[in-house]
Design a protein around this motif. Structure first.
Motif, PDB file in Angstrom:
ATOM      1  N   ARG A 237       0.847  -1.193   0.000  1.00 31.30           N
ATOM      2  CA  ARG A 237       0.000   0.000   0.000  1.00 31.30           C
ATOM      3  C   ARG A 237       0.881   1.241   0.000  1.00 31.30           C
ATOM      4  O   ARG A 237       1.955   1.247   0.606  1.00 31.30           O
ATOM      5  CB  ARG A 237      -0.921   0.013   1.217  1.00 31.30           C
ATOM      6  CG  ARG A 237      -1.956  -1.082   1.096  1.00 31.30           C
ATOM      7  CD  ARG A 237      -3.031  -0.980   2.109  1.00 31.30           C
ATOM      8  NE  ARG A 237      -3.943  -2.084   1.896  1.00 31.30           N
ATOM      9  CZ  ARG A 237      -4.804  -2.516   2.785  1.00 31.30           C
ATOM     10  NH1 ARG A 237      -4.892  -1.918   3.961  1.00 31.30           N
ATOM     11  NH2 ARG A 237      -5.594  -3.527   2.510  1.00 31.30           N
ATOM     12  N   GLN A 266      -2.110  -0.640  -3.667  1.00 30.91           N
ATOM     13  CA  GLN A 266      -3.171   0.348  -3.565  1.00 30.91           C
ATOM     14  C   GLN A 266      -2.529   1.697  -3.279  1.00 30.91           C
ATOM     15  O   GLN A 266      -1.523   1.762  -2.583  1.00 30.91           O
ATOM     16  CB  GLN A 266      -4.112   0.012  -2.410  1.00 30.91           C
ATOM     17  CG  GLN A 266      -4.813  -1.309  -2.558  1.00 30.91           C
ATOM     18  CD  GLN A 266      -5.643  -1.624  -1.327  1.00 30.91           C
ATOM     19  OE1 GLN A 266      -6.185  -0.726  -0.698  1.00 30.91           O
ATOM     20  NE2 GLN A 266      -5.737  -2.883  -0.991  1.00 30.91           N
ATOM     21  N   GLU A 294      -6.489  -9.306  -5.154  1.00 30.56           N
ATOM     22  CA  GLU A 294      -5.673  -8.262  -5.773  1.00 30.56           C
ATOM     23  C   GLU A 294      -5.457  -8.535  -7.246  1.00 30.56           C
ATOM     24  O   GLU A 294      -5.604  -7.650  -8.084  1.00 30.56           O
ATOM     25  CB  GLU A 294      -4.285  -8.256  -5.140  1.00 30.56           C
ATOM     26  CG  GLU A 294      -4.156  -7.608  -3.831  1.00 30.56           C
ATOM     27  CD  GLU A 294      -2.700  -7.717  -3.406  1.00 30.56           C
ATOM     28  OE1 GLU A 294      -1.886  -6.992  -3.950  1.00 30.56           O
ATOM     29  OE2 GLU A 294      -2.409  -8.565  -2.551  1.00 30.56           O
ATOM     30  N   SER A 304     -11.686  -0.301   1.268  1.00 31.82           N
ATOM     31  CA  SER A 304     -11.526   0.653   0.181  1.00 31.82           C
ATOM     32  C   SER A 304     -12.374   1.901   0.329  1.00 31.82           C
ATOM     33  O   SER A 304     -12.037   2.944  -0.172  1.00 31.82           O
ATOM     34  CB  SER A 304     -11.831  -0.022  -1.146  1.00 31.82           C
ATOM     35  OG  SER A 304     -13.167  -0.408  -1.176  1.00 31.82           O
ATOM     36  N   HIS A 313      -9.389   6.456  -4.650  1.00 29.88           N
ATOM     37  CA  HIS A 313      -8.576   5.261  -4.517  1.00 29.88           C
ATOM     38  C   HIS A 313      -8.151   4.757  -5.863  1.00 29.88           C
ATOM     39  O   HIS A 313      -8.837   4.866  -6.841  1.00 29.88           O
ATOM     40  CB  HIS A 313      -9.388   4.162  -3.826  1.00 29.88           C
ATOM     41  CG  HIS A 313      -9.747   4.561  -2.449  1.00 29.88           C
ATOM     42  ND1 HIS A 313      -8.942   4.312  -1.381  1.00 29.88           N
ATOM     43  CD2 HIS A 313     -10.805   5.248  -1.989  1.00 29.88           C
ATOM     44  CE1 HIS A 313      -9.508   4.791  -0.308  1.00 29.88           C
ATOM     45  NE2 HIS A 313     -10.641   5.353  -0.642  1.00 29.88           N
ATOM     46  N   HIS A 315      -7.063   1.546  -6.125  1.00 28.85           N
ATOM     47  CA  HIS A 315      -6.994   0.102  -6.192  1.00 28.85           C
ATOM     48  C   HIS A 315      -8.059  -0.500  -7.079  1.00 28.85           C
ATOM     49  O   HIS A 315      -8.173  -1.695  -7.200  1.00 28.85           O
ATOM     50  CB  HIS A 315      -6.984  -0.529  -4.806  1.00 28.85           C
ATOM     51  CG  HIS A 315      -7.958   0.074  -3.882  1.00 28.85           C
ATOM     52  ND1 HIS A 315      -7.594   0.975  -2.930  1.00 28.85           N
ATOM     53  CD2 HIS A 315      -9.271  -0.063  -3.796  1.00 28.85           C
ATOM     54  CE1 HIS A 315      -8.660   1.346  -2.260  1.00 28.85           C
ATOM     55  NE2 HIS A 315      -9.673   0.727  -2.771  1.00 28.85           N
TER      56      HIS A 315
END
Ligand SMILES: Nc1nc2c(ncn2[C@@H]2O[C@H](COP(=O)(O)OP(=O)(O)OP(=O)(O)O)[C@@H](O)[C@H]2O)c(=O)[nH]1
Length: 477
Positions: A237, A266, A294, A304, A313, A315
């Protein structure tokens, strides 16, 4: 779960085939090598009522303990979770740590701080804060960098913490701004005592939105690690911090660059590193159950939508961008393969590559009014390659390919994760690795009529996208 470590025995390259449900066997190559240090043992875990419908079969390196089965029959990993907080000098690591220690998140944290030099300024900044509870512990490693000279001290300190484990729930390690996270990660993966007692939760990297570009651009002599690049590449992250210091366009440029380097991490934007504790603790970066999420992007990432501030975000991997071919995970594309590697053909419209080095005068301010920030590339030697391939793979071919890959290129493969469709297997095969250490296990079963697609993401140095794609194709059954 299988975990193998090739460095214990040069011939002992890890093999993927050891976790076949109901048919566990020693890795062919390991057994052939007859290496006493890396003898693997097959462990069949009991199916228990209410537990996963899949019977899990595991092959574990002797350094990793068996999971514990709790009273309800659920497999639990009772090792101490550890989060590594890294990021270049001044990126906001201490700011994050202070914020974390103040938050109500129900976890008692033991902090290991690594500070260069004899004067531990960071401990002044953290340890003497009046919000620090009695049971929060700060341990200092002052006489060098964690990733080089004080690794033994780290191991000793982790040993001391094991003795006191009833007093805390989670260990956070703050590295120096010049640390390469790789050796620290490897400590948790390959030192037997550490791996038995600690479960690496993940690597959180702070990025200074204002200065990261110049650090990434810095040319290092041959063989010298660009720490900033390495910190981004190993991240599970990323906090893109100090957003107050840059324009929206610069921020978007930087975010795209981070994603080109590390397609798996992320990214969350923040000021003063103000993120929810869940973004930092409980990452599960090395948890195989989360790898599938993922890589496939099929599941909602639980945290999230839970952190604060004005971030969007990343991700969801590029879904918000107007480039139909970029970033992201393969579920949005029809292409069989695509790449995040530098110079990957599909990313760039420009005829020649250029960089954002301070000396080239290009900069970020030269008019990206059309928001095509990511049409250009950087010559980062570290990047990501994502591959997707439909059809069943032959297990032996996959093993041979991975063995050769890790034998030849393990040093340059920083992290890799994948979900494979193996011929005659009812379940996906999930794996993840860091250099030559990797592990895998059966994942979710394929649904009736579902397309069998294998997906892999490699993050590494000078990755040869075409060779990787050809290697994967060569594994088709
Ligand atoms: N403008 C701005 N300043 C910030 C932000 N976050 C942190 N800072 C400041 O940046 C400076 C460096 O922050 P630290 O948290 O000490 O950074 P660090 O990564 O621990 O630094 P090192 O220990 O030197 O590696 C401090 O003065 C912080 O107050 C932010 O979002 N915006």
């Amino acid at each position: 779960m299988m975990l193998a470590h090739a460095s214990d025995c040069r011939l002992a390259q890890p093999s993927l085939n050891s976790s076949r449900p109901g048919q566990a066997r020693l890795c062919k190559c390991l057994a052939d090598a007859g290496c006493a240090h890396t003898r693997l043992r097959a462990v069949r875990k009991q199916r228990s009522s209410g537990c996963s419908r899949r019977q899990k079969t595991a092959v574990l390196a002797s350094s990793v303990p068996q999971d514990v089965i709790d009273v309800e029959g659920t497999l639990v990993d009772d090792r101490i979770p550890v989060t590594i907080i890294t990021g270049f000098l001044g990126s906001g690591k201490t700011t994050l740590l202070n914020a974390l220690l103040k938050q109500e998140h129900g976890r008692r944290i033991a902090v290991i701080e690594n500070e260069f030099g004899e004067i531990d300024i960071d401990s002044e900044l953290v340890a003497h804060q009046d919000f620090l509870e009695d049971d929060q512990q700060i341990m200092m490693l002052n006489n060098g960098c964690l990733c080089c000279t004080v690794k033994d001290d780290l191991i000793r300190m982790l040993g001391e913490l094991v003795e006191r484990r009833a007093t805390f729930d989670h260990v956070v390690i703050e590295t120096t701004g010049l640390a390469d996270p790789a050796p620290i990660i490897q400590t948790f993966r390959s030192i037997q005592y550490v791996a038995q007692n600690y479960a690496l939760d993940g690597v959180l990297t702070l990025v200074d939105a204002k200065h990261i570009g110049q650090h990434l651009d810095e040319r290092k002599p041959e063989g010298v690690v660009n720490e900033a690049l390495s910190q981004v590449a190993y991240a599970d992250r990323i906090i893109l911090n100090k957003t107050d210091l840059v324009s929206g366009d610069e921020l978007m440029d930087t975010e795209m660059r981070l994603k080109n380097i590390n397609a798996l991490a992320q990214v969350v934007k923040a000021q003063r590193a103000d993120v929810k504790a869940d973004y930092v603790l409980g990452i599960g970066g090395f948890d195989l159950d989360r790898v599938a999420e993922e890589v496939i992007g099929e599941a909602e990432v639980s945290q999230s939508h839970s952190h604060s501030q004005d971030h969007d975000h990343s991700h969801d991997h590029g879904h918000t961008h107007d480039h139909e071919e970029e970033h992201a995970h393969a579920h949005t594309h029809n292409r069989e393969e695509h790449s995040h590697s530098p110079g990957a053909a599909h990313v760039h419209d420009h005829s020649s590559e250029h960089s954002h080095g301070p000396e080239d005068g290009h900069g970020h301010a030269h008019g990206h009014a059309d928001h095509h920030h990511h049409d250009h590339t950087h010559d980062d030697s570290v990047g990501s390659v994502s591959l997707e391939l439909e059809g069943f793979l032959d297990l032996d071919k996959v093993n041979d390919w991975m063995e050769n890959l890790l034998y030849d290129d393990a040093d340059d493969l920083y992290r890799f994760k994948g979900v494979l469709a193996i011929e005659d297997w009812p379940d996906r095969f999930i794996f993840q690795g860091v250099h030559q250490v990797f592990e895998g296990s059966p994942g979710k079963p394929w649904k009736e009529g579902e397309a069998h697609k294998s997906k892999m993401v490699f993050i590494g140095k000078d990755l040869d996208r075409d060779a990787l794609a050809a290697g994967l194709k060569g594994c088709l059954a």
